[in-house]
Design a protein around this motif. Structure first.
Motif, PDB file in Angstrom:
ATOM      1  N   GLY A   1       0.840  -1.195   0.000  1.00  0.00           N
ATOM      2  CA  GLY A   1       0.000   0.000   0.000  1.00  0.00           C
ATOM      3  C   GLY A   1       0.874   1.243   0.000  1.00  0.00           C
ATOM      4  N   ARG A   2       0.375   2.310   0.612  1.00  0.00           N
ATOM      5  CA  ARG A   2       1.132   3.568   0.611  1.00  0.00           C
ATOM      6  C   ARG A   2       2.052   3.687   1.818  1.00  0.00           C
ATOM      7  N   ASP A   3       1.671   3.047   2.921  1.00  0.00           N
ATOM      8  CA  ASP A   3       2.464   3.245   4.138  1.00  0.00           C
ATOM      9  C   ASP A   3       2.725   1.927   4.889  1.00  0.00           C
ATOM     10  N   GLY A   4       2.932   0.857   4.156  1.00  0.00           N
ATOM     11  CA  GLY A   4       3.235  -0.418   4.788  1.00  0.00           C
ATOM     12  C   GLY A   4       4.710  -0.771   4.695  1.00  0.00           C
ATOM     13  N   TYR A   5       5.141  -1.719   5.537  1.00  0.00           N
ATOM     14  CA  TYR A   5       6.520  -2.200   5.453  1.00  0.00           C
ATOM     15  C   TYR A   5       6.580  -3.656   5.877  1.00  0.00           C
ATOM     16  N   LEU A   6       7.620  -4.340   5.428  1.00  0.00           N
ATOM     17  CA  LEU A   6       7.937  -5.708   5.820  1.00  0.00           C
ATOM     18  C   LEU A   6       9.399  -5.765   6.234  1.00  0.00           C
ATOM     19  N   ILE A   7       9.760  -6.808   6.948  1.00  0.00           N
ATOM     20  CA  ILE A   7      11.168  -7.054   7.270  1.00  0.00           C
ATOM     21  C   ILE A   7      11.541  -8.436   6.751  1.00  0.00           C
ATOM     22  N   ALA A   8      12.656  -8.498   6.050  1.00  0.00           N
ATOM     23  CA  ALA A   8      13.195  -9.771   5.562  1.00  0.00           C
ATOM     24  C   ALA A   8      14.535 -10.029   6.255  1.00  0.00           C
ATOM     25  N   SER A   9      14.732 -11.244   6.759  1.00  0.00           N
ATOM     26  CA  SER A   9      15.998 -11.606   7.400  1.00  0.00           C
ATOM     27  C   SER A   9      16.133 -13.118   7.441  1.00  0.00           C
ATOM     28  N   ASP A  10      17.320 -13.614   7.128  1.00  0.00           N
ATOM     29  CA  ASP A  10      17.579 -15.060   7.205  1.00  0.00           C
ATOM     30  C   ASP A  10      18.693 -15.367   8.198  1.00  0.00           C
ATOM     31  N   LEU A  11      18.937 -14.410   9.118  1.00  0.00           N
ATOM     32  CA  LEU A  11      20.104 -14.536   9.980  1.00  0.00           C
ATOM     33  C   LEU A  11      19.928 -15.547  11.102  1.00  0.00           C
TER      34      LEU A  11
END
Length: 734
Positions: A468-478
């Motif tokens: 959307g306009r103001d969403g976020y995700l976090i990606a990490s495989d640590l």
């Protein structure tokens, strides 16, 4: 004549030489079998140079372990010498010179060592054939051409170690005979080592102080962790803290065992019904009387067992983590990265002067991503030969994609827009061990555009996301330790401020399966925030890294794909049209290379862990066996007196069994306790790359080691039973 006498002595004192022979045979077997790793690797591995590397590492480690075994054999020989001093004195009384006695001793040692060598090599050759299958299993490969083999280099290393042990032992024996007077040798069986029985209350205080010190060391280790967790500026102080903790636990362990028998004696004296039952009083007095001679050795044995258990458990568990991690982090047949120069490298006159002096091109900030597929053509295969050609990825790749990640620090700013410690504070969670100086803290999380991430997901065959306009995700495989913080931030709806744009999460957890952008054995993405494209464009975030990934065209052979990528080539610098540089080549890895390197590393770690663990466990068990047999020999007269007073042989042996069980079990319990605490810290570090599981192969391996340890305990008891029976039989003969 001397040889005949030596041979007869070895046959007659076979019981005395049994522990010496058994331990030396095991050492030879293990030394030979593990040093055939280079031959085994030739059978099961195709990776060039790896067998030679493994052989070099194992030979160096064998030298170290041979030193440990050398001291062990000297200790073992001390028991034999103690039992036979009167015999050597009698030889001199009958007219043999000290030189002749020394030669008899040398021949006896040579016969025992020669027997151990022959038997150990035979067992080692047989064991090494079976170990080939074990090696193939560790390195996760198939046996290409199994055949019987005999390794001359492994034989030479083993013989060299055994010869060194032989000469050390011989020098010790000769020194004992040359220094001792005949009268001392003849009366050796009537002399006991001087002991001092300490006040039980004082011993109890020492025991409690030792236990408290161990507890303090445990607390400090769990609180401070390993020095690897410290920031570079704090490493020296962290190392001093760790060294202090190590010193506390060593001293505490020594005090614990030094006061243990006295504490136990005082406690049992309080329970009068138990203290006066059977031979409990005699048993506790025997334990207490040995406090001077065994407290230090029991402490050292518990520390060695701690090293053995930790090396096996930690090493093999790390290998298991790598196996799990590589499955998740290997995303394509081929991957490559380009790393961009950051804003902090500019406006640095010293850096510019150094680069100019060394002939490097000036640098400038990248304004747009580089096309990795295109610039890869600047790599030259077989440069300087008639077969020279540009590196052409396009002709071997079918499906491919390139994505970019950006620096979370805006131009001219040092504070990142979003960081791991900021998210940890937002969800009131501590930072995981090992992250104090990570890029996710100092430089912030990486940032990726939504469009790049969706193209990456399409390449992986996964569903696209909509922020959307103001969403976020976090990606990490640590790994799970960092993942817990990210998951908590997403689940709790933590909002992040990206330059005045307040974003909220559109998922409640990190999708680890969709977080790797490069082929790697362990997790390499410490944290990437996926945001709408407009955020990156509005903030003008500088480029950080470009990741390229591709799959080979179907129908191409190994030589046409993997063989082509692995051909010798120059990489060169990445130069812009105006002669400046904006980036440097990062790593390159194929799927097969990643699996091969992981399997090789796992195999090496497992091999070293098992080798070190087995030798150290055998060393500890043998030391305890020899120590206890020596103690039983010294106290055999006490056993004879008990028998004369009417005590049954069964009660006497039960007392001996209790004493020996305490000496075997308590160092093991202390070693396990130390290991459990240390492994808590190791697990926290390893959890950065994946969950650590202590089970499966680790449990089986530790069970084998404990079986070996228990086997020595059984041998100790059976031999002690024979010594006590001989002493009691002397009473009946009189």
């Amino acid at each position: 004549m001397l040889f005949k006498l030596a041979w007869g002595n070895v046959r007659r004192t076979g019981k005395d030489y049994l522990v010496y022979l058994l331990t030396l045979t095991l050492a030879v077997t293990v030394f030979y079998a593990f040093n055939t790793i280079s031959v085994q690797a030739d059978i099961v591995l195709e990776e060039e140079g790896l067998p030679e590397l493994l052989g070099t590492i194992m030979s160096g480690l064998t030298t170290f372990l041979a030193v440990v075994m050398g001291f062990l054999m000297v200790y073992a020989n001390n028991f034999i010498m103690k039992r036979r001093k009167k015999e050597f004195g009698l030889y001199q009384v009958l007219g043999m010179s000290r030189g002749q006695v020394s030669r008899v001793m040398a021949l006896e040692t040579a016969i025992a060592s020669g027997a151990a060598l022959v038997l150990g090599i035979v067992l080692g050759v047989a064991f090494s054939q079976f170990m080939t299958f074990f090696t193939a299993s560790l390195f996760k490969t198939q046996i290409r051409d199994f055949h019987f083999f005999f390794s001359i280099p492994a034989l030479l290393i083993t013989v060299g170690c055994l010869v060194a042990i032989f000469f050390v032992t011989l020098l010790f024996n000769l020194g004992v005979v040359r220094r001792a007077k005949v009268i001392d040798l003849m009366s050796a069986n009537r002399k006991n080592e001087a002991v001092k029985t300490r006040n039980p209350i004082l011993s109890a205080v020492i025991f409690i102080v030792g236990a408290v010190m161990i507890g303090v060391a445990y607390y400090r280790l769990l609180r401070d962790g390993l020095p690897i967790d410290a920031a570079p500026s704090e490493y020296d102080a962290a190392f001093v803290q760790f060294a202090t903790t190590t010193g506390i636990v060593v001293v505490g362990t020594i005090l614990f065992f030094f006061g243990f028998s006295g504490f136990l004696l005082k406690a049992l004296q309080g329970a009068r019904g138990l203290y006066w039952r059977g031979l409990n009083m005699f048993t506790m007095r025997q334990l207490s009387a040995k406090v001077n001679t065994v407290s230090f050795s029991m402490a050292i044995i518990s520390m060695i067992l701690f090293l053995a258990i930790t090396s096996v458990t930690g090493g093999m568990s790390i290998a298991n983590v790598m196996n799990t991690s590589v499955e998740r982090s290997t995303i394509a047949d081929y991957s490559r990265a380009v790393m961009y120069y950051g804003p902090d490298m500019f406006n640095d006159p010293q850096l510019e002067a150094d680069r100019a002096q060394e002939g490097y091109a000036p640098i400038k900030l990248a304004s747009e991503p580089l096309n990795i597929l295109k610039i890869s053509e600047n790599n030259i295969i077989d440069a300087g030969t008639a077969n020279e050609e540009p590196f052409d990825l396009a002709h071997i790749l079918g499906k491919y994609e390139q994505v970019e990640v950006y620096d979370s620090r805006r131009m001219g700013e040092e504070v990142p827009l979003v960081s791991l410690n900021g998210l940890a504070d937002a969800v009131n969670m501590p930072l995981p061990k090992g992250t104090a100086s990570s890029n996710a803290n100092m430089m912030g999380l990486q940032v990726m555009k939504e469009s790049d991430y969706n193209r990456y997901l399409a390449f992986r065959g996964m569903d696209r996301v909509d922020l959307g306009r103001d969403g976020y995700l976090i990606a990490s495989d640590l790994g799970e330790s960092v993942g817990k913080i990210y998951d908590a931030a997403l689940h709790d709806g933590v909002e992040i401020d990206m330059g005045g744009n307040v974003l909220h999460p559109v998922s409640d957890h990190v999708d680890e399966a969709a977080s790797s952008f490069f082929n790697a054995s362990m997790g390499s993405n410490s944290g990437t925030v996926i945001v709408p494209d407009r955020i990156v464009d509005e903030l003008g975030l500088p480029l950080y890294t470009s990741y390229f990934m591709g799959n080979y065209k179907e129908g191409l052979s190994y030589e046409e794909t993997e063989g082509y990528v692995r051909r010798e080539r120059t990489w060169g610098s990445i130069t812009n049209a105006d002669g400046t540089e904006s980036a440097i080549w990062g790593m390159e890895a194929t799927r097969l290379q990643t699996y091969e390197s992981t399997n090789s590393m796992n195999g090496l770690i497992s091999y070293l862990a098992i080798y070190i663990g087995f030798v150290l466990v055998v060393a500890c068990a043998a030391i305890l066996t020899i120590q206890q047999l020596s103690g039983v020999a010294d106290s055999s007269k006490n056993c004879r007196i008990l028998s004369e007073l009417g005590t049954s042989r069964h009660e006497i042996m039960r007392s001996v069994l209790v004493q020996q069980a305490i000496f075997f079990v308590f160092p093991l319990v202390m070693g396990v306790a130390h290991s459990l605490v240390a492994l808590q810290v190791v697990i926290e570090i390893v959890a950065l790359f994946g969950g650590m599981s202590i089970g499966g192969t680790v449990g089986m391996t530790c069970s084998i080691f404990l079986l070996c340890y228990g086997g020595y305990f059984l041998v100790t008891y059976l031999m002690s039973k024979g010594i006590v029976s001989d002493a009691i039989r002397v009473r009946h003969a009189h």
